[in-house]
Enzyme design. Structure first.
Site, short mmCIF file in Angstrom:
data_model
loop_
_atom_site.label_atom_id
_atom_site.label_comp_id
_atom_site.label_asym_id
_atom_site.label_seq_id
_atom_site.Cartn_x
_atom_site.Cartn_y
_atom_site.Cartn_z
CD GLN C 40 -2.86 -1.22 3.00
OE1 GLN C 40 -2.65 -0.83 2.99
NE2 GLN C 40 -1.40 -1.86 3.73
CD GLU C 95 -5.37 4.63 12.47
OE1 GLU C 95 -6.18 4.59 12.06
OE2 GLU C 95 -5.61 5.32 13.83
CG ASP C 115 -1.33 -4.21 9.84
OD1 ASP C 115 -2.22 -4.04 10.31
OD2 ASP C 115 -1.22 -4.67 8.58
CG ASP C 146 -3.25 -14.26 6.06
OD1 ASP C 146 -4.05 -12.85 5.83
OD2 ASP C 146 -3.32 -14.78 6.32
CB ALA C 147 -5.57 -12.07 10.49
CG ASP C 164 -9.44 -2.18 13.26
OD1 ASP C 164 -9.63 -1.34 12.06
OD2 ASP C 164 -7.89 -1.26 13.35
#
Lengths: 314, 314, 314, 314
Positions: C40, C95, C115, C146-147, C164
């Site tokens: 990202q 975050e 995350d 990876d969750a 989230d």
């Protein structure tokens, strides 16, 4: 009161991406007409800074307030340099303004406007009041056809041929009308002895002239003996625009000679162009001159160069 | 093709300054009608995200797609809490939507809509198709006058009085219709026994509720025994909006009782409001509740608080 | 002077396409930091209306001025409804604000934040001053993975699991973390007896709730006995936002009971959430309730629904 | 990946109102520095289309990519037409680019730059890397003072005086530096025998030249025997820009003579200007020539004409 009047009216905007990172935005009075053809979308907007604006596929084509610059520059230089232009062929030009400028010349007997998009021609004929007289002139013949097919399919030849087309975008509808072979085997054969070809040639600013202007120029000088590029600032385009004239006969008149011919041949006075203006317009700035001199790219059937930006419609 | 169609259509935008540093922009299909009155400028836009939008003095008043939220919230809570509302006075409301919602109530005999701006009323009557039926309903009387003058000049009293006015901006045209003395000496005297007053009360978001919502609430609780503030999100306003009901009789119905009355009294089903929705709408979030509880400012003839933002028209 | 000061500062804007035809624009003070990860692009902007704003891939993730609404709503309802939450697993949440809210609970021993994007976590750790304390809390373990892999690869189970994550966009990175099979075979198995799962659930406005909110709700009610959807307005998102809690134990506390637990268990007072606020938040409006009741779509490994809009990052 | 990278970066825009109804918007990479002086606000932006851009009071002053056009046009024509320029006085010019161009001339012994705004000079000295060498050149003396006071308070006279000031806006800070009496009693007295004055002269486009260009020209021809207006397109200004040279000695060199002097006197080659470019630049288009010929307004201490638009800073 008048403040609030401006207040709400300024809430509506036309927004154009000149480039990906550059926007040019006009406050709107209204959206007058919208339509779509087989080929393109078309809108007539009433803008605050530039008056009525014809927009095709999201690109400004011409604005009421300054379209005279584009059309005087496209039409009068070739006609004035020609000793006695009688008939003219317009490739594209469906807006009608190019025909309007041509029909101001007293020597003109016949104008053929050949545009592929019937709806655009109809739209402009209906809504562009400024060209109503031209569309009714008996010397004008409007043909709905591909300009190439039309030129190749008939025998007639012309004193002046005018390219009033969208820029040569790779894969775009007009690319083929800017190639060396098209100029050599179609345009040149349809020009009479002493005939002049002129084409709009895209943006010609100090940065933007490398998009298509230099390449159109270089392609034409492969085919014609005399080639004259020139340019002018068009406020609504937020850029300098370019045109190129080409002929196998010399194109050379002084500012004074041009002024004399304008007085003799053109009904009413030009708003933009006179001899000195053309003299300045055809003296390009250093950077642009150098790029044009050194350009090696040629538009061929095989290759193309991409332009994102203003494009005149077919 | 359809891509290019969207291409050019997205070139035209309506842009609203929600606050000085915050803009809300809708792609436009067209600018349907524009006009100006002695008091205000008015436009009907056709927007892509919210349908037809009524814009007065550069501020969105109501959008086709979600005006039902505003108008159901303004009209139905007071009418439903009233045991049997027969006549209603609307201060402002020239758009016609408030009247439309009122006329859905089977108990209603008479609706007086008193708007100061004849041109706005005429404009809406002509162009807002959704309210044509309401404007033709014989139970509706439209009066062009200042609401205060109208209420004070006549003897008639009402079951419900509705404030559908621009926000109380200092120096603005509607400020005086939000003051304690106006509520006390004009509105209250024109309410019948058991009558309910309701007013739109400006933005009611977690930050924006301090602009006018808390102050309207506090002013009303100086004058009426029972005061009920509530709020709802209106997408086209990009904010939560607020309303306040006030009466000297208790305003207290359960969600179930409201649902029963809706079924009994209102023609056709509501799109936004039902019992549970009102229950949620009248349970304000912590921050807003605290501000309202602690608010000390009162709108008086002497003082005012400024709001920059959405304002409903007079 | 101050006018001119505002003058130039208002020249710089952040612009977000909420939908294709809808823009939301914030005046900028500055562009504080920009970066890019494998997954990202990330930027921290200083905006005038909403303070510092975290933007990922051109979508606002959270704004200084109102992120507390999102994060209080995500974290406190499940923790408060749980009798005694000790350990929590956050899917995403890089975050740091979700962890920050969790760590305010006195019962919490352990928070695992998992995350996938190391650069985003590093960026937030460096620049989001408000979460520095949380990142340093010894109860927080940050895992870059990876969750799904993390939950499936280990034996540990949790009192609360929190989603989230970015919205379930077809083909997007998070879609698989919203499917029925993931909930059934991964999440549920990692919840302790009496455990609660909560997930952010995308926009929940009167029009936007059909994008993913209703479908997330419907997927969860296939898997869990008790499912509670709720929503709140987040000004910087220009919309209502939704969350869904799910458990096989009843989730049912009165506003008063919630208030008591908040006082007992949470350090410092909440800014957004109290008992009444949650009561209002979990009473959805009529249209949304009906859509949720009638929703038949289920997120499965095979099918997906597309959302264009705000997405929380992984 | 790179697409998304562009995605978010294109979210930030610098927006300038060229006129009330016309906006020019550049995508931003970042906001590098902001500051404020006693007189003005100042910002250095990193824009995508035009590179680093200096913005004063919300108006673009100069952009990295094309400031050379403005500064070459301001400096080289007067210096080249002068037989042997040794010392030069710059009114304004705090950006440093005018000094930079002057110091390229081998004949130059001394450049005095007199700008009223110490903070602007300091800001540019710190951040405009391209002018660092010029600011360190021992031939440059920077004076913080009002240009008029400085010229009137000292005895020194100059070969060339340059006006690099904001446009003459009524009530603006620079208006008095464009008046007939200032030219007559201050500028002229500080020019040596054969000296040349030059000033930037505002927008000079086909519509915009009536704002100040024609009036500056007409004011100067009241005072000097020889006056030469010229213009060039500056892409980042979205317009043609104008300058006027004035002297009591003839200003007349052919394109070839200019080219010879450039080669002899200027270190490194110009990027924009050569003999032919100046020849084109000083041949104005018909409309502009006519307005200039017929202009009757004169800037006096008493009267002024307003311009809204680009203004060079003092």
């Amino acid at each position: 009161q008048s403040q609030s009047l401006n207040g709400y009216r300024k809430s509506c905007w036309y927004e154009e991406e000149i480039e990906e990172n550059l926007r040019w935005c006009f406050a709107l009075n209204s959206i007058l007409h919208t339509g779509a053809s087989q080929y393109q979308d078309i809108a007539l907007l009433d803008t605050k800074p530039f008056g009525k604006a014809l927009v095709i596929d999201g690109k400004l084509q011409s604005a009421e307030i300054d379209e005279f610059i584009y059309h005087e520059c496209l039409v009068h230089p070739p006609l004035l340099h020609h000793p006695s232009p009688k008939n003219v062929f317009i490739m594209g030009g469906g807006e009608g303004s190019t025909a309007r400028e041509l029909l101001r010349h007293k020597t003109i007997d016949k104008v053929v406007m050949c545009d592929i998009d019937e709806e655009v021609v109809g739209f402009c004929k209906s809504y562009l009041v400024v060209n109503w007289e031209a569309f009714l002139d008996p010397r004008l013949e409007v043909i709905i056809n591909d300009a190439r097919g039309e030129l190749e399919g008939k025998e007639e030849s012309y004193d002046v041929i005018i390219g009033d087309l969208a820029d040569p975008i790779e894969g775009g509808p007009c690319y083929k009308l800017y190639t060396k072979s098209f100029y050599e085997f179609t345009v040149k054969r349809r020009l009479k002895q002493g005939g002049i070809f002129v084409t709009q040639a895209g943006p010609a600013g100090i940065f933007s002239h490398t998009e298509v202007f230099s390449c159109i120029y270089n392609t034409l000088r492969q085919v014609f003996k005399y080639v004259v590029p020139y340019s002018a600032h068009i406020p609504s385009y937020a850029d300098i625009w370019g045109w190129v004239m080409a002929s196998d006969s010399p194109i050379e008149l002084s500012a004074e000679e041009l002024d004399v011919r304008m007085r003799e041949r053109i009904n009413e006075e030009n708003r933009y162009l006179d001899g000195k203006t053309f003299s300045s317009a055809s003296t390009l700035s250093k950077v642009v001159r150098k790029t044009l001199d050194n350009e090696t790219n040629i538009y061929t059937e095989e290759a193309a160069r991409f332009i994102h930006g203003h494009g005149k419609h077919a």
